[in-house]
Design a protein around this motif. Sequence first.
Motif, PDB file in Angstrom:
ATOM      1  N   TYR A  42      -2.481  46.232   4.856  1.00 47.34           N
ATOM      2  CA  TYR A  42      -3.492  46.400   5.882  1.00 47.34           C
ATOM      3  C   TYR A  42      -3.627  47.712   6.350  1.00 47.34           C
ATOM      4  O   TYR A  42      -5.001  47.941   6.834  1.00 47.34           O
ATOM      5  CB  TYR A  42      -3.614  45.193   6.855  1.00 47.34           C
ATOM      6  N   ASN A 175     -10.177  30.790  14.889  1.00 44.84           N
ATOM      7  CA  ASN A 175      -9.821  32.265  14.472  1.00 44.84           C
ATOM      8  C   ASN A 175      -9.834  32.873  15.978  1.00 44.84           C
ATOM      9  O   ASN A 175      -8.828  33.785  16.030  1.00 44.84           O
ATOM     10  CB  ASN A 175     -10.901  32.708  13.655  1.00 44.84           C
ATOM     11  N   VAL A 179      -6.309  34.863  17.042  1.00 44.62           N
ATOM     12  CA  VAL A 179      -5.809  36.307  17.024  1.00 44.62           C
ATOM     13  C   VAL A 179      -6.012  36.679  18.476  1.00 44.62           C
ATOM     14  O   VAL A 179      -5.779  38.014  18.857  1.00 44.62           O
ATOM     15  CB  VAL A 179      -6.887  37.020  16.256  1.00 44.62           C
ATOM     16  N   GLU A 182      -2.648  38.311  19.366  1.00 50.12           N
ATOM     17  CA  GLU A 182      -2.097  39.055  18.539  1.00 50.12           C
ATOM     18  C   GLU A 182      -1.775  40.636  18.891  1.00 50.12           C
ATOM     19  O   GLU A 182      -2.806  41.241  19.371  1.00 50.12           O
ATOM     20  CB  GLU A 182      -3.091  39.152  17.255  1.00 50.12           C
ATOM     21  N   LEU A 187      -3.398  43.705  12.195  1.00 47.14           N
ATOM     22  CA  LEU A 187      -3.351  42.387  11.842  1.00 47.14           C
ATOM     23  C   LEU A 187      -4.645  41.759  12.736  1.00 47.14           C
ATOM     24  O   LEU A 187      -5.363  40.903  12.144  1.00 47.14           O
ATOM     25  CB  LEU A 187      -2.204  41.442  12.194  1.00 47.14           C
ATOM     26  N   SER A 190      -7.797  42.898  11.093  1.00 47.51           N
ATOM     27  CA  SER A 190      -7.884  42.286   9.457  1.00 47.51           C
ATOM     28  C   SER A 190      -8.271  40.655   9.615  1.00 47.51           C
ATOM     29  O   SER A 190      -8.982  40.421   8.941  1.00 47.51           O
ATOM     30  CB  SER A 190      -6.361  42.514   8.958  1.00 47.51           C
ATOM     31  N   ARG A 191      -7.596  40.152  10.829  1.00 45.83           N
ATOM     32  CA  ARG A 191      -7.886  38.804  10.837  1.00 45.83           C
ATOM     33  C   ARG A 191      -9.238  38.207  11.637  1.00 45.83           C
ATOM     34  O   ARG A 191      -9.722  37.136  11.545  1.00 45.83           O
ATOM     35  CB  ARG A 191      -6.507  38.129  11.346  1.00 45.83           C
ATOM     36  N   TRP A 192      -9.740  39.157  12.435  1.00 42.51           N
ATOM     37  CA  TRP A 192     -10.764  38.524  13.327  1.00 42.51           C
ATOM     38  C   TRP A 192     -12.072  38.708  12.691  1.00 42.51           C
ATOM     39  O   TRP A 192     -12.367  39.371  11.944  1.00 42.51           O
ATOM     40  CB  TRP A 192     -10.622  39.936  14.586  1.00 42.51           C
ATOM     41  N   SER A 193     -12.818  37.690  12.774  1.00 39.96           N
ATOM     42  CA  SER A 193     -13.954  37.641  12.086  1.00 39.96           C
ATOM     43  C   SER A 193     -15.112  37.355  13.228  1.00 39.96           C
ATOM     44  O   SER A 193     -15.002  36.868  14.212  1.00 39.96           O
ATOM     45  CB  SER A 193     -14.251  36.277  11.317  1.00 39.96           C
TER      46      SER A 193
END
Length: 677
Positions: A42, A175, A179, A182, A187, A190-193
């Motif tokens: 990532y 989501n 996160v 985190e 990360l 990368s995972r957050w929307s």
Amino acid sequence: MKCIFCGSVGKYEQCEKCLFKGCKKCIDSHKDSCILLTKDKYHFCTGHNEYVGKYCFDCFHLICEKCVVGNHLNHNILPICEAVHNIRGDMQSSIEELELKIDQEQSAIDNGPKKQTEYKLLVKQIDVEERNIQECVTKTKATLLRNMEKLQKTEDDKCTASKDILPSMKQARTNLQSVKDEKNAILFLSRWSNPRSIIEKQGLLQKEREADDKASVIGSDITRQLLDSFIRENQQAIFHVLDLLQRLPMSIEQINNQVSPIDPVELPRRNDRDIDSITEKVEILWNFAIKLKNELIKTNQNLRHKIDSVVKWTTQETQEREKEKKEHVKALKDKDKIIQRYEVLAKAKDDDKRALESGPSGSKTSKLQQHIFDLQKIMAQNNEEYKKVCMERDDLRNRMKSVQRISHLENQIDQLRGLGIEKDDVIKSIKQEKEELQTRLSSIAGDKLTKGNPSITDLGDPNRPMKIGEKYGELYDNEWTDCMEFTDVIKSHFGTLEHSELEEIIIHHLYRLLLCCYKECRMTSENQIRTIRKTIAENLFLNTESERDIVNVPGCKEVISFRKQNGEEFSQQLISKQKLCGNVMKDWDYCNKSDILMQHLVKTAFFDKCVHLCWFLAIQEPKMFLDQKLLPGEKFDKNEYKEFVKSGDKVGYIVWPALFLHENGPLLYKGVVQAFI
């Protein structure tokens, strides 16, 4: 050094497993994510294989420095530490807003069956009324049933939309909650929307439901309520704009009275995007006017300072010359007095000598002779000093004359300069007319000889093929060599490569830029002649079925001659209007291509001379030819190419293409290749 992930200042470290770079705190906290970073990478940009350092809020992607000037140009971009800080600050409010929206959608779903039941009861009541007043309600029944079907369908659609959006909202909430804690910035991003689109979609559904509930408001009542609502919601913004307009005359007066630089003006904001946009434009115009005024004042002050310095220097020079003149006069008078004194002494010595020679002789003769000898010696010394003083006097007189003539000579010099400038202008215009007449005469006289015959050249043409070949070699020797200094520009983007490898990257870009100029100049030249011939043929109703008919269209010879005579001006237009090499990087299959390097190269003298030379290559008859047939790995002809640094008989890559008089014609300039065995 500032960490790009957390913003703290400290020494950088690197994980040996996943190559993650950061401060000690980020390195220690990433250990739980090391396996994921090693596997999915990532922290590397997928497009450029560079370390990521920023986050794009328009595309919601982690990006590197190359992405900033590439596909993400003019996007909303922040450093990673600031992006994480901003998202974490809004996360709790987003979670609360999602929970509220979920409750609203769940309530809408729960109320759906109740409304369906109410609709069914309403249908039964309509059936009862139909039986009582069958004839009166027949038409009304049909209409009402149609309306009920529409309402049912609309409510079904709304329930379906709520059911469809509810899982997405729950997933967005999950989501954000997952996160939220985190610690690793990579990360996290990368995972957050972004949940904003889902929230906005639910807001539209809610507005539709509210609009249905207020459907009883019709006609002028709707207009009045909307207008009142708009004024009520935007009252502060309207007052803010009026306040800015009222302050504008006072601001202009303040700008006119401003005589020294001040801090930039900052106008108040209202947290309204449209109003703040207007405020920002007013603020920019305000600051620009102040800046322009201050620059004009500063320029005026500098000009006055220069005028004062010139006046001071002139006055000082005049005073020094007057002082020097006085010193020369004084020194001359002193020398005259010394000469007069020596003349008196010499006359007295002569009198003494004559008296001694005419006096009685005896025992004192030897002493007198000795005394006479001493006197003669002293007189000889005095004569030498007298001669020196006379020479100095003559020198001072000459210098006095030269000082007196300086002002006269300066006036003559100014007059001669004025006459010289006028004569230079006349000579220049006459020479220019002469060159134009010679060029026209030689072009007219040699047109039949040179047309389509490259073996016969016009020696009066400054841009004939031999001269172009010489300029082509000078371009490689001078401007091409100067571009090798751009290794410092790309060193930060190719940090692991050696100096020789960086030079190879620059050579590939220079070769690409030269070929792009050559191809586009040829295409532009051919399109010009083709368009002109076609236009003339169509307007004169000429038959141009064969190639010979097209070539012999009347007027084309004059156009070709005119284009050669004005080639300098046209090439300058190509450069100034940036007509060439706009897509030089497109469809280029090269692993180390760099947009930043190419942007630097097109601003150099190398690019300007490439356009100039390639245009003259393209307008020759026939066109001059740059060799492009060599491919890496092939053997090359050493009569046409010379080796660059390494020796061999095979092509590693082309450094500088060979130049021919025309395609399959004689060689004008040898090319250069990097060879290997």
